[in-house]
Design a protein around this motif. Structure first.
Motif, PDB file in Angstrom:
ATOM      1  N   LEU A  96      34.426  41.798  35.576  1.00 11.04           N
ATOM      2  CA  LEU A  96      34.057  40.799  34.574  1.00 11.04           C
ATOM      3  C   LEU A  96      32.657  40.246  34.731  1.00 11.04           C
ATOM      4  O   LEU A  96      32.019  39.890  33.735  1.00 11.04           O
ATOM      5  N   ARG A  97      32.167  40.156  35.956  1.00 12.88           N
ATOM      6  CA  ARG A  97      30.865  39.529  36.191  1.00 12.88           C
ATOM      7  C   ARG A  97      29.998  40.455  37.028  1.00 12.88           C
ATOM      8  O   ARG A  97      30.504  41.289  37.775  1.00 12.88           O
ATOM      9  N   ASP A  98      28.670  40.290  36.906  1.00 11.19           N
ATOM     10  CA  ASP A  98      27.754  41.037  37.752  1.00 11.19           C
ATOM     11  C   ASP A  98      28.046  40.712  39.212  1.00 11.19           C
ATOM     12  O   ASP A  98      28.507  39.604  39.553  1.00 11.19           O
ATOM     13  N   GLY A  99      27.773  41.658  40.101  1.00 12.56           N
ATOM     14  CA  GLY A  99      28.011  41.438  41.516  1.00 12.56           C
ATOM     15  C   GLY A  99      27.274  40.222  42.041  1.00 12.56           C
ATOM     16  O   GLY A  99      26.194  39.872  41.552  1.00 12.56           O
ATOM     17  N   TRP A 100      27.853  39.592  43.060  1.00 13.42           N
ATOM     18  CA  TRP A 100      27.236  38.349  43.551  1.00 13.42           C
ATOM     19  C   TRP A 100      25.933  38.608  44.278  1.00 13.42           C
ATOM     20  O   TRP A 100      25.121  37.703  44.475  1.00 13.42           O
ATOM     21  N   LEU A 101      25.664  39.864  44.668  1.00 15.82           N
ATOM     22  CA  LEU A 101      24.332  40.310  45.057  1.00 15.82           C
ATOM     23  C   LEU A 101      23.876  41.340  44.035  1.00 15.82           C
ATOM     24  O   LEU A 101      24.694  42.126  43.537  1.00 15.82           O
ATOM     25  N   ASN A 158      37.087  42.672  44.016  1.00 11.35           N
ATOM     26  CA  ASN A 158      35.921  41.811  44.208  1.00 11.35           C
ATOM     27  C   ASN A 158      35.878  40.663  43.205  1.00 11.35           C
ATOM     28  O   ASN A 158      35.275  39.623  43.483  1.00 11.35           O
ATOM     29  N   ASP A 159      36.485  40.836  42.038  1.00 13.84           N
ATOM     30  CA  ASP A 159      36.563  39.720  41.092  1.00 13.84           C
ATOM     31  C   ASP A 159      37.287  38.546  41.730  1.00 13.84           C
ATOM     32  O   ASP A 159      36.911  37.385  41.548  1.00 13.84           O
ATOM     33  N   PHE A 160      38.341  38.849  42.494  1.00 17.10           N
ATOM     34  CA  PHE A 160      39.133  37.786  43.124  1.00 17.10           C
ATOM     35  C   PHE A 160      38.627  37.420  44.510  1.00 17.10           C
ATOM     36  O   PHE A 160      38.908  36.320  44.995  1.00 17.10           O
ATOM     37  N   GLY A 161      37.863  38.301  45.152  1.00 13.07           N
ATOM     38  CA  GLY A 161      37.611  38.116  46.565  1.00 13.07           C
ATOM     39  C   GLY A 161      36.191  37.967  47.020  1.00 13.07           C
ATOM     40  O   GLY A 161      35.958  37.830  48.219  1.00 13.07           O
ATOM     41  N   ASN A 162      35.197  37.992  46.151  1.00 10.54           N
ATOM     42  CA  ASN A 162      33.818  37.834  46.605  1.00 10.54           C
ATOM     43  C   ASN A 162      33.334  36.411  46.407  1.00 10.54           C
ATOM     44  O   ASN A 162      33.646  35.775  45.402  1.00 10.54           O
ATOM     45  N   LYS A 208      31.048  33.557  45.274  1.00  8.22           N
ATOM     46  CA  LYS A 208      30.066  33.416  44.203  1.00  8.22           C
ATOM     47  C   LYS A 208      30.194  32.021  43.618  1.00  8.22           C
ATOM     48  O   LYS A 208      31.245  31.375  43.756  1.00  8.22           O
ATOM     49  N   PRO A 209      29.155  31.520  42.947  1.00  6.74           N
ATOM     50  CA  PRO A 209      29.278  30.210  42.296  1.00  6.74           C
ATOM     51  C   PRO A 209      30.347  30.248  41.204  1.00  6.74           C
ATOM     52  O   PRO A 209      30.504  31.244  40.493  1.00  6.74           O
ATOM     53  N   VAL A 243      34.358  36.713  53.044  1.00  7.12           N
ATOM     54  CA  VAL A 243      34.910  37.061  51.750  1.00  7.12           C
ATOM     55  C   VAL A 243      36.324  36.526  51.657  1.00  7.12           C
ATOM     56  O   VAL A 243      36.938  36.171  52.651  1.00  7.12           O
ATOM     57  N   LEU A 244      36.837  36.456  50.452  1.00  8.92           N
ATOM     58  CA  LEU A 244      38.047  35.699  50.196  1.00  8.92           C
ATOM     59  C   LEU A 244      39.188  36.578  49.702  1.00  8.92           C
ATOM     60  O   LEU A 244      40.086  36.093  49.032  1.00  8.92           O
TER      61      LEU A 244
END
Length: 452
Positions: free
Chosen positions: A288-293, A324-328, A330-331, A376-377
């Motif tokens: 859904l979103r660009d990577g946090w890096l 990664n949507d659920f586990g990275n 990010k703001p 990471v989460l």
């Protein structure tokens, strides 16, 4: 190497077979052996009209960013990979998609790698590629180009190397993060045609061991051959980056082609199914979103057209994305499972509108994730619940053309949510080579057989 301009009988036969959908062996075709033995047609540009036949993707990587500057100005770059499908006529796709500046390369050579991960090339196998008949090209910012077609036999899993010289300043180079291959950089000078690797040194793994500029190797194939695009995050990409951190050993994935798309290709070849698997995974990628890096790439929904729909010969897409949507970190708040499911539905619509079949994979286990200095989460209660809800929907939905239950194939039978010990690279997130092979074994090939 001097190019032969004799259009040999062997090349004509190969082109005729490709145009008519004739049977070409994907291990070592007679045509390929004949070209190599006699030199007739080898390295010959295929001029005139676009060659007839089915263009498929024999190898692929997905560009991610261009922010990290590689020290390649005035140097030769050498990088290698394993084609997935055989062909006697090939071209190379290069990308400057994410750079804001033009970049110039010259003397781009294709050669056979002497051994996996080596900087040495097999003698007398190097061919210089051309772009509109020229040995040099300038890639403008955002531009993707293909080389001219050339008679050059490749075989499945017979690894090849690409070498090119960067004569001027290269402040930005589009790359794919973490190639799981050895990237070689030369001493100053043009060594692109050299079969020896003595002037090259390996770039540090995990720092600059990325694919630079190269995006795909495309081949002419019989008309019944199709490309399966495997797309997702680091688990599709084949990451095993934390193994060295935990065990002190180098990654076993380097130059050994143990990613799950590699293993899936081997399964297709073993049973004689006419599919080539293209790997469009990017480490850290999200739906859904660009990577946090930045190097984790654009959101899959945003890059789907370029990395999937524009892949040559694509007929199927196999999607595994969401961890990664659920586990990275990010703001902002992590998405809900409902938001991720809405994203899956959008992917399904994109694929079907383009005439592709789409198969969804469940999100693999991620409890107890350990990473190198980055929190990471993946294993939080919220991530666990969201992952379970998303996987339950994937299993029950009928919108896609099939499901692969990667979670159940990889999960520890005694500890729900954890990778099985025999499949764990050591970080509780990425499979080891045995785990990647298990993922490929989890794919029901009948999903493809019924839909040709």
């Amino acid at each position: 190497m001097k190019l032969s301009f004799l259009c040999g009988f062997t090349l004509a036969i190969a082109l005729l077979l490709a145009a008519c959908g004739g049977e070409l062996s994907n291990s070592s075709s007679d045509a390929a052996r004949s070209i190599q033995a006699s030199g007739a047609g080898f390295c010959t540009p295929v001029k005139g009209k676009e060659p007839q036949g089915r263009v498929v993707t024999s190898w692929k990587t997905a560009p991610g960013d261009a922010l990290i500057t590689h020290p390649i100005s005035g140097l030769t770059v050498r990088q290698s990979f394993a084609p997935h499908w055989a062909g006697n006529v090939v071209r190379l796709r290069l990308s400057n998609r994410y750079s804001s500046l033009p970049v110039t390369f010259t003397n781009i050579h294709l050669a056979e790698e002497s051994s996996p991960g080596s900087a040495n090339m097999v003698p007398n196998t190097a061919c210089r590629l051309a772009f509109n008949g020229q040995p040099s090209l300038t890639l403008q910012a955002g531009e993707t180009v293909v080389s001219d077609w050339i008679a050059y036999p490749v075989e499945a899993f017979k690894r090849v190397g690409v070498s090119f010289y960067a004569p001027g300043l290269t402040p930005q180079v589009t790359r794919h993060l973490n190639a799981n291959e050895v990237l070689y950089l030369s001493l100053p000078g043009d060594y692109s045609a050299s079969e020896s690797g003595s002037m090259f040194a390996p770039a540090p793994e995990g720092y600059t061991a990325n694919f630079l500029v190269i995006e795909a190797l495309e081949v002419l194939a019989p008309n019944n051959v199709n490309t399966v695009v495997a797309v997702g995050d680091s688990i599709t990409d084949g990451s095993d980056s934390t193994t060295a951190f935990l065990s002190g050993q180098g990654s076993p994935l380097v130059a050994t082609d143990q990613r799950y798309p590699n293993h899936l290709q081997r399964r297709f070849l073993q049973v004689g199914m006419p599919f080539t698997v293209a790997n469009a995974g990017i480490g850290g990628n999200e739906l859904l979103r660009d990577g946090w890096l930045p190097q984790f790439g654009k959101a899959l929904l945003a890059r789907f057209d370029a990395d999937v729909l524009q892949t040559q010969g694509a007929s199927h897409v196999l999607v595994m994305i969401g961890t990664n949507d659920f586990g990275n970190p990010k703001p902002g708040q992590a998405p809900t499972s409902e938001a991720l499911i809405a994203g899956y539905k959008e992917l399904i619509a994109k694929a079907k509108n383009a005439g592709l079949k789409i198969i969804l994979g469940t999100i693999p286990p991620a409890e107890g994730t350990v990473t190198e200095l980055i929190p990471v989460l993946h294993g939080t209660a919220a991530a666990r619940v969201a992952r379970d809800e998303a996987n339950a929907w994937i299993r029950s939905q009928t919108m896609s053309d099939g499901v692969v239950d990667f979670e159940r194939c990889l999960e520890d039978k005694n500890r729900k949510g954890f990778l099985a010990p025999e499949f764990n690279s050591g970080d509780n997130l990425h499979p080891n080579p045995a785990g990647y092979a298990a993922m490929a074994d989890c794919v029901n090939l009948n999903l493809f057989e019924r839909q040709q």
